[in-house]
Write an enzyme that holds these catalytic residues in place. Structure first.
Site, PDB file in Angstrom:
ATOM      1  N   PRO A 239      40.364  41.384  43.799  1.00  0.00           N
ATOM      2  CA  PRO A 239      39.914  40.713  45.022  1.00  0.00           C
ATOM      3  C   PRO A 239      39.065  41.629  45.895  1.00  0.00           C
ATOM      4  O   PRO A 239      39.434  42.779  46.160  1.00  0.00           O
ATOM      5  CB  PRO A 239      41.228  40.356  45.717  1.00  0.00           C
ATOM      6  CG  PRO A 239      42.200  40.196  44.612  1.00  0.00           C
ATOM      7  CD  PRO A 239      41.802  41.222  43.577  1.00  0.00           C
ATOM      8  N   CYS A 240      37.914  41.104  46.327  1.00  0.00           N
ATOM      9  CA  CYS A 240      36.938  41.947  47.015  1.00  0.00           C
ATOM     10  C   CYS A 240      36.800  41.637  48.494  1.00  0.00           C
ATOM     11  O   CYS A 240      36.044  42.300  49.196  1.00  0.00           O
ATOM     12  CB  CYS A 240      35.565  41.815  46.352  1.00  0.00           C
ATOM     13  SG  CYS A 240      34.909  40.122  46.383  1.00  0.00           S
ATOM     14  N   GLN A 241      37.535  40.621  48.998  1.00  0.00           N
ATOM     15  CA  GLN A 241      37.348  40.244  50.386  1.00  0.00           C
ATOM     16  C   GLN A 241      37.664  41.396  51.338  1.00  0.00           C
ATOM     17  O   GLN A 241      37.081  41.504  52.411  1.00  0.00           O
ATOM     18  CB  GLN A 241      38.247  39.046  50.738  1.00  0.00           C
ATOM     19  CG  GLN A 241      37.825  37.748  50.066  1.00  0.00           C
ATOM     20  CD  GLN A 241      38.417  37.591  48.677  1.00  0.00           C
ATOM     21  OE1 GLN A 241      38.968  38.534  48.120  1.00  0.00           O
ATOM     22  NE2 GLN A 241      38.279  36.405  48.111  1.00  0.00           N
ATOM     23  N   PHE A 243      36.849  44.373  51.054  1.00  0.00           N
ATOM     24  CA  PHE A 243      35.747  45.328  51.103  1.00  0.00           C
ATOM     25  C   PHE A 243      34.415  44.685  51.451  1.00  0.00           C
ATOM     26  O   PHE A 243      33.425  45.370  51.655  1.00  0.00           O
ATOM     27  CB  PHE A 243      35.608  46.030  49.748  1.00  0.00           C
ATOM     28  CG  PHE A 243      36.896  46.590  49.240  1.00  0.00           C
ATOM     29  CD1 PHE A 243      37.516  47.649  49.880  1.00  0.00           C
ATOM     30  CD2 PHE A 243      37.501  46.051  48.114  1.00  0.00           C
ATOM     31  CE1 PHE A 243      38.717  48.159  49.411  1.00  0.00           C
ATOM     32  CE2 PHE A 243      38.697  46.556  47.642  1.00  0.00           C
ATOM     33  CZ  PHE A 243      39.306  47.616  48.289  1.00  0.00           C
ATOM     34  N   SER A 244      34.398  43.346  51.500  1.00  0.00           N
ATOM     35  CA  SER A 244      33.137  42.632  51.634  1.00  0.00           C
ATOM     36  C   SER A 244      32.608  42.658  53.056  1.00  0.00           C
ATOM     37  O   SER A 244      33.364  42.614  54.024  1.00  0.00           O
ATOM     38  CB  SER A 244      33.326  41.175  51.185  1.00  0.00           C
ATOM     39  OG  SER A 244      32.193  40.406  51.478  1.00  0.00           O
TER      40      SER A 244
END
Length: 375
Positions: A239-241, A243-244
């Site tokens: 999951p990248c949220q 770091f986004s």
């Protein structure tokens, strides 16, 4: 190419196509949509049409943090789109029609095949598309890996794969096109798992589970896949949220940010010959680059040579200017795998590459969208 792969050609006319639903909007929003010309954004509209949050952002917010909740833009049909996210459905306006784009149109911008039916609510299907890795980009990465793996002694069989954080299957479809035989896909999102099962059928065992609850990755792999040997490749996008830039950028303070280390735990336990991990390009700059360097060091300490870098989806045949960070690992005693080189370019005449795909090409031959009321 495996027999699982469906047709990814944009220029196919289908009588019935799923997830092609446009949202009816309120009167004020429709006025803004109607006023937008090709390539124009909210700031190009007359001020009386600005959303209040946008007006505050432009005129009164000294820090310019967060920004407006409506960053509308009418897509330019002759260019790739901007980055597709899970929240572009009050942002991207159709090039010619006075409406926001549909889930299917967003899926086309991601290179997802038309016969991938997104399961769940409209909001869920929007998020599944926005969170997906563009299929042509994933395909390019896996084709590069398979090509070099063949030189390392894997030419007589398909690589077996374990997919983690699979989502709606952007990476899984790309891997399939490249000839990787994915045995197991894991995600804890029920709708995404239903989407994957609907597309791949019984060819991949899709498991709905939080991988942090899998204490013995080897037993899990052997029991679900039926394989005695470990997977040749593990791939996925934690999951990248966290770091986004589109998220809150909480990094490892967010529980989902720590899922990168769950991915690395599976690498450590299963020791595949190869791995591919992708994430948002913003990960490189988080905390002054310390987290990025820590992740790279961990991968190297696990016994891998690692190639890493930011790739632009449009450079590999995706009609979208989306950047993703890729890590490609290869066991040190085997060698290394390079990142793929671009196949497309906006200046294709100069470099002998193919031209960028455009929004107009992506939307070609789609039928009229159905409308539902936005609540």
């Amino acid at each position: 190419m495996n027999g699982l792969t469906k047709n990814l050609d944009f220029n196919i006319s289908l009588e019935v196509i799923s997830n092609h639903i446009a949202r009816r909007v309120g009167e004020d929003v429709q006025k803004r949509i109607n006023a937008l010309k090709i390539g124009q954004k909210m700031q190009d509209l007359p001020e009386e049409l600005w959303h209040e949050s946008f007006k505050f952002y432009v005129k009164h917010d000294p820090n310019r943090q967060g920004g407006p909740n409506l960053r509308m833009i009418r897509l330019d049909p002759d260019k790739p789109s901007l980055t597709v996210t899970g929240y572009i459905f009050n942002k991207f306006v159709h090039p010619y029609q006075d409406r926001f784009i549909t889930v299917r149109e967003a899926a086309r911008l991601q290179g997802l095949p038309d016969d991938l039916q997104l399961q769940g609510t409209l909001t869920s299907s929007q998020l599944q598309v926005g969170n997906a890795v563009p299929v042509p980009l994933a395909k390019a990465v896996f084709q590069q890996l398979v090509k070099q793996a063949n030189l390392l002694g894997f030419e007589n069989r398909s690589l077996t794969g374990l997919s983690l954080f699979s989502g709606a299957g952007g990476m899984d479809i790309g891997a399939d096109i490249a000839g990787i035989k994915t045995k197991v896909a894991v995600d804890n999102w029920g709708d995404a798992c239903a989407t994957l099962r609907g597309y791949f059928g019984n060819c991949i065992q899709v498991i709905e589970q939080d991988i942090s609850h899998i204490t013995d990755p080897l037993s899990f792999w052997q029991n679900i896949s039926g394989e005695i040997n470990k997977p040749d490749i593990i791939f996925g996008g934690p999951p990248c949220q966290a770091f986004s830039q589109a998220g809150k950028q909480r990094g490892l303070q967010d529980k989902s940010g720590g899922m990168i280390y769950e991915f690395l735990r599976f690498i450590e336990c299963l020791q595949p010959a190869f791995f591919v991990m992708e994430n948002v390009s913003n990960l490189k700059g988080l905390g002054g680059g310390k987290l990025y360097q820590e992740i790279c060091n961990n991968m190297i300490n696990l016994g891998y040579n690692v190639s890493y870098g930011v790739l632009l989806a449009a450079d590999f045949g995706t009609p979208q200017l989306r950047k993703r960070l890729f890590f490609i690992g290869c066991k040190k005693d085997m060698g290394s795998i390079n990142l793929p080189l671009p196949t497309h370019s906006p200046k294709f005449e100069l470099f002998g590459l193919l031209p960028y795909l455009t929004v107009q090409e992506a939307f070609a031959n789609l039928p009229e969208a159905e409308f539902i009321r936005c609540r």
